[in-house]
Design a protein around this motif. Structure first.
Motif, PDB file in Angstrom:
ATOM      1  N   SER B 130      58.860  54.452  44.019  1.00  0.00           N
ATOM      2  CA  SER B 130      58.175  53.825  45.139  1.00  0.00           C
ATOM      3  C   SER B 130      57.677  54.936  46.063  1.00  0.00           C
ATOM      4  N   TRP B 131      56.788  54.604  46.979  1.00  0.00           N
ATOM      5  CA  TRP B 131      56.308  55.627  47.923  1.00  0.00           C
ATOM      6  C   TRP B 131      57.456  56.252  48.716  1.00  0.00           C
ATOM      7  N   PRO B 132      58.393  55.447  49.269  1.00  0.00           N
ATOM      8  CA  PRO B 132      59.508  56.089  49.997  1.00  0.00           C
ATOM      9  C   PRO B 132      60.286  57.072  49.115  1.00  0.00           C
ATOM     10  N   GLN B 133      60.463  56.728  47.825  1.00  0.00           N
ATOM     11  CA  GLN B 133      61.170  57.652  46.928  1.00  0.00           C
ATOM     12  C   GLN B 133      60.360  58.921  46.695  1.00  0.00           C
ATOM     13  N   VAL B 134      59.050  58.766  46.539  1.00  0.00           N
ATOM     14  CA  VAL B 134      58.188  59.945  46.358  1.00  0.00           C
ATOM     15  C   VAL B 134      58.301  60.858  47.575  1.00  0.00           C
ATOM     16  N   ILE B 135      58.292  60.257  48.765  1.00  0.00           N
ATOM     17  CA  ILE B 135      58.367  61.069  49.982  1.00  0.00           C
ATOM     18  C   ILE B 135      59.719  61.775  50.079  1.00  0.00           C
ATOM     19  N   MET B 136      60.791  61.020  49.809  1.00  0.00           N
ATOM     20  CA  MET B 136      62.137  61.596  49.932  1.00  0.00           C
ATOM     21  C   MET B 136      62.437  62.668  48.884  1.00  0.00           C
ATOM     22  N   HIS B 137      62.072  62.396  47.629  1.00  0.00           N
ATOM     23  CA  HIS B 137      62.495  63.271  46.538  1.00  0.00           C
ATOM     24  C   HIS B 137      61.472  64.340  46.165  1.00  0.00           C
ATOM     25  N   ILE B 138      60.199  64.055  46.418  1.00  0.00           N
ATOM     26  CA  ILE B 138      59.152  64.975  45.951  1.00  0.00           C
ATOM     27  C   ILE B 138      58.489  65.697  47.122  1.00  0.00           C
ATOM     28  N   VAL B 139      57.991  64.938  48.089  1.00  0.00           N
ATOM     29  CA  VAL B 139      57.146  65.544  49.125  1.00  0.00           C
ATOM     30  C   VAL B 139      57.976  66.310  50.152  1.00  0.00           C
ATOM     31  N   LEU B 140      58.961  65.630  50.765  1.00  0.00           N
ATOM     32  CA  LEU B 140      59.687  66.278  51.858  1.00  0.00           C
ATOM     33  C   LEU B 140      60.438  67.549  51.443  1.00  0.00           C
ATOM     34  N   PRO B 141      61.147  67.555  50.305  1.00  0.00           N
ATOM     35  CA  PRO B 141      61.854  68.799  49.965  1.00  0.00           C
ATOM     36  C   PRO B 141      60.914  69.994  49.818  1.00  0.00           C
ATOM     37  N   GLN B 142      59.754  69.763  49.194  1.00  0.00           N
ATOM     38  CA  GLN B 142      58.808  70.874  49.050  1.00  0.00           C
ATOM     39  C   GLN B 142      58.195  71.248  50.390  1.00  0.00           C
ATOM     40  N   ALA B 143      57.847  70.212  51.177  1.00  0.00           N
ATOM     41  CA  ALA B 143      57.237  70.468  52.482  1.00  0.00           C
ATOM     42  C   ALA B 143      58.218  71.217  53.372  1.00  0.00           C
ATOM     43  N   ALA B 144      59.504  70.849  53.291  1.00  0.00           N
ATOM     44  CA  ALA B 144      60.513  71.490  54.152  1.00  0.00           C
ATOM     45  C   ALA B 144      60.548  72.993  53.909  1.00  0.00           C
ATOM     46  N   ILE B 145      60.447  73.383  52.638  1.00  0.00           N
ATOM     47  CA  ILE B 145      60.470  74.811  52.327  1.00  0.00           C
ATOM     48  C   ILE B 145      59.227  75.491  52.913  1.00  0.00           C
ATOM     49  N   ARG B 146      58.073  74.848  52.719  1.00  0.00           N
ATOM     50  CA  ARG B 146      56.840  75.443  53.254  1.00  0.00           C
ATOM     51  C   ARG B 146      56.841  75.499  54.774  1.00  0.00           C
ATOM     52  N   MET B 147      57.593  74.556  55.405  1.00  0.00           N
ATOM     53  CA  MET B 147      57.606  74.481  56.865  1.00  0.00           C
ATOM     54  C   MET B 147      58.523  75.509  57.501  1.00  0.00           C
ATOM     55  N   LEU B 148      59.421  76.098  56.704  1.00  0.00           N
ATOM     56  CA  LEU B 148      60.474  76.942  57.267  1.00  0.00           C
ATOM     57  C   LEU B 148      59.991  78.012  58.259  1.00  0.00           C
ATOM     58  N   PRO B 149      58.981  78.824  57.934  1.00  0.00           N
ATOM     59  CA  PRO B 149      58.571  79.848  58.908  1.00  0.00           C
ATOM     60  C   PRO B 149      58.162  79.241  60.250  1.00  0.00           C
ATOM     61  N   ALA B 150      57.400  78.136  60.198  1.00  0.00           N
ATOM     62  CA  ALA B 150      56.956  77.507  61.441  1.00  0.00           C
ATOM     63  C   ALA B 150      58.129  76.890  62.196  1.00  0.00           C
ATOM     64  N   ILE B 151      59.073  76.287  61.475  1.00  0.00           N
ATOM     65  CA  ILE B 151      60.256  75.717  62.111  1.00  0.00           C
ATOM     66  C   ILE B 151      61.075  76.843  62.747  1.00  0.00           C
ATOM     67  N   GLY B 152      61.126  77.996  62.071  1.00  0.00           N
ATOM     68  CA  GLY B 152      61.835  79.139  62.633  1.00  0.00           C
ATOM     69  C   GLY B 152      61.261  79.561  63.973  1.00  0.00           C
ATOM     70  N   SER B 153      59.944  79.570  64.096  1.00  0.00           N
ATOM     71  CA  SER B 153      59.387  79.981  65.386  1.00  0.00           C
ATOM     72  C   SER B 153      59.583  78.900  66.438  1.00  0.00           C
ATOM     73  N   VAL B 154      59.585  77.629  66.029  1.00  0.00           N
ATOM     74  CA  VAL B 154      59.883  76.563  66.999  1.00  0.00           C
ATOM     75  C   VAL B 154      61.340  76.668  67.465  1.00  0.00           C
ATOM     76  N   LEU B 155      62.218  77.046  66.546  1.00  0.00           N
ATOM     77  CA  LEU B 155      63.630  77.220  66.913  1.00  0.00           C
ATOM     78  C   LEU B 155      63.765  78.306  67.989  1.00  0.00           C
ATOM     79  N   SER B 156      63.044  79.415  67.823  1.00  0.00           N
ATOM     80  CA  SER B 156      63.170  80.461  68.843  1.00  0.00           C
ATOM     81  C   SER B 156      62.544  80.021  70.165  1.00  0.00           C
ATOM     82  N   VAL B 157      61.460  79.243  70.094  1.00  0.00           N
ATOM     83  CA  VAL B 157      60.885  78.701  71.336  1.00  0.00           C
ATOM     84  C   VAL B 157      61.904  77.786  72.021  1.00  0.00           C
TER      85      VAL B 157
END
Lengths: 257, 222
Positions: B130-157
């Motif tokens: 289902s779409w929620p499963q695609v988001i949870m298992h496929i999209v978000l885990p990959q996106a989270a890794i790609r987001m890490l540098p930006a999340i790191g700078s938000v953390l320091s802010v």
């Protein structure tokens, strides 16, 4: 020219997959123009034809990922529903293999194969991974189970993708140009896995540019051009004695005299 | 060159250390809340109905146009008058920083999710997910890794923004440093010490996020 209808051995049973007057347009471009064809159980059917002829669009519409504009797909006697929750039930019974593999990069080969049964069929992890391991062995990659896709060659990735599709125990396998993105030296390993599946009697629909593979493995070949079926028949007819002049031209361009 | 007298810092080390504790607590809580809210709203921004998308976009644009100092002061001084609800300083700061940082997280999540190739979703859907499963298992885990540098700078802010909570007397490190500086009349020593403490807090944090990203980045490539 004789008008004997070519024999289609599988046609003694009701079709597993029927396309009835399907149509699809991209803007002004009519990608599929009123196509009606059948796929019978246990058959290997190859879709061939020049780029833009509609063969891939037809395949992608089969499981409703890219729905057709009109007409209908009938799978195992049931019209493919439009409602997302209903179409999912049908989709589970069709395996799909993509040109660009589309393995999940954050999962190992084993996890890629196991994720379908775990999420969709609620299979418990241990059972799903055991099945996944057997499928990886079947495609000759059980020694790569713990590798991430980034560490696999294109041919290996596509074999894992085939195992992933098989994990759902599909009744038909849809291949969308499975070797088009591969290096020439890895095409053979993917085709031999597909040949082995064909020999098991699986129903397979394959969009391909590999004419010698189609000639050797297909039970039925459908030639497309400009959104229409140009000609269909057993491979001996299509490749040795095409009845349509355009089929001769198309195959002639590819080096088939 | 004046003498560098560490006496006031040594004398009030416990007072300052609990301030560092409050700074860390405020940082962790507001970052955690922002990540959760930002992920939810980011998904709403990409997949939600049109009305929700517009509302989230309006919220993000608003927060980008308002300094976090103004949000803190408004929540602490204006909200009690408007609503009759009084938040203690720590809670006011937590809420203000969270709604401010969440806006940045929304944009990072949106960009991360949209960067995942459509074929990945199709592969998941083709399996029957289902779409929620695609988001949870496929999209978000990959996106989270790609987001890490930006999340790191938000953390320091976020960690740096907690210093602004000193204006409403949250007993975090900056507030404590100001108190020690004014009582001892030695701002040069105390504030230099404050700079060093913030650096020691932030530098390892950003390095750690960077390290994790370099270890995981290949898993986010599709």
């Amino acid at each position: 020219m004789t008008d004997t209808t070519p024999i289609r051995r599988a046609a003694t049973q009701p079709p597993l997959l029927e396309y009835k007057h399907v149509r699809k347009a991209f803007g002004a471009f009519q990608a599929i123009d009123d196509i009606s064809i059948n796929i019978y159980p246990g058959e290997v059917v190859c879709f061939i034809g020049p780029s833009g002829s509609g063969k891939s669009t037809l395949l992608r519409g089969t499981n409703g990922l890219d729905p057709f504009d009109g007409g209908e797909v009938i799978f195992d006697g049931l019209v493919l529903p439009r409602k997302p929750s209903d179409v999912r039930k049908v989709r589970q019974r069709m395996g799909m293999v993509f040109q660009n593999f589309e393995l999940f990069p954050h999962k190992t080969a084993l996890q890629n194969v196991a994720i379908g049964p775990i999420t969709v069929l609620n299979t418990d992890r241990a059972t799903a991974e055991k099945q996944a391991m057997a499928l990886l062995a079947k495609v000759g990659l059980d020694d790569k189970a713990d590798n991430y896709p980034v560490n696999l060659s294109g041919g290996q990735q596509q074999r894992v993708a085939i195992a992933r599709a098989l994990a759902m125990q599909p009744e038909v396998l849809l291949f969308d140009e499975p070797t088009s993105a591969l290096d020439p030296e890895t095409i053979g390993e993917v085709l031999s896995v597909m040949k082995a599946l064909a020999d098991e009697g699986r129903t397979m629909v394959i969009v391909t540019h590999e004419m010698s593979f189609a000639r050797r493995v297909a039970d039925w070949v459908i030639v497309f051009e400009r959104g229409k079926v140009l000609e269909e028949g057993p491979p001996e007819q299509i490749f040795e004695a095409p009845t349509v002049e355009r089929t001769k031209e198309f195959l002639g361009h590819l080096g088939w005299a | 060159m004046p003498d560098f007298d560490l006496t006031p810092i040594l004398d009030s080390w416990q007072f300052l250390a609990t301030g560092v504790g409050v700074t860390i607590l405020l940082s962790i809580l507001s970052m955690a809340a922002s990540l959760m809210l930002g992920t939810l709203l980011g998904l709403g921004r990409v997949y939600g109905p049109r009305g929700l998308q517009l509302a989230i976009t309006f919220y993000v644009d608003t927060m980008r146009s308002i300094p976090v100092l103004v949000v803190i002061v408004w929540i602490y001084f204006a909200v009690p008058i408007l609503s009759g609800i009084n938040f203690p300083p720590f809670w006011s700061a937590l809420i203000a920083i969270t709604i401010h940082i969440t806006a940045s997280v929304v944009e990072i999540v949106r960009a991360g999710v949209e960067s995942i190739r459509e074929g990945q979703c199709r592969a998941g859907l083709a399996l029957g997910m289902s779409w929620p499963q695609v988001i949870m298992h496929i999209v978000l885990p990959q996106a989270a890794i790609r987001m890490l540098p930006a999340i790191g700078s938000v953390l320091s802010v976020t960690i740096k923004d907690t210093a602004i909570a000193s204006v409403i007397a949250v007993p975090e490190f900056m507030k404590r440093a100001e108190t020690v500086a004014s009582q001892s009349y030695q701002p040069m020593e105390v504030f230099t010490f404050a700079i060093i403490v913030y650096f020691l807090l932030l530098f390892p944090t950003t390095r750690t996020v960077d390290f994790i990203y370099r270890r995981l980045s290949h898993l986010g490539r599709s």
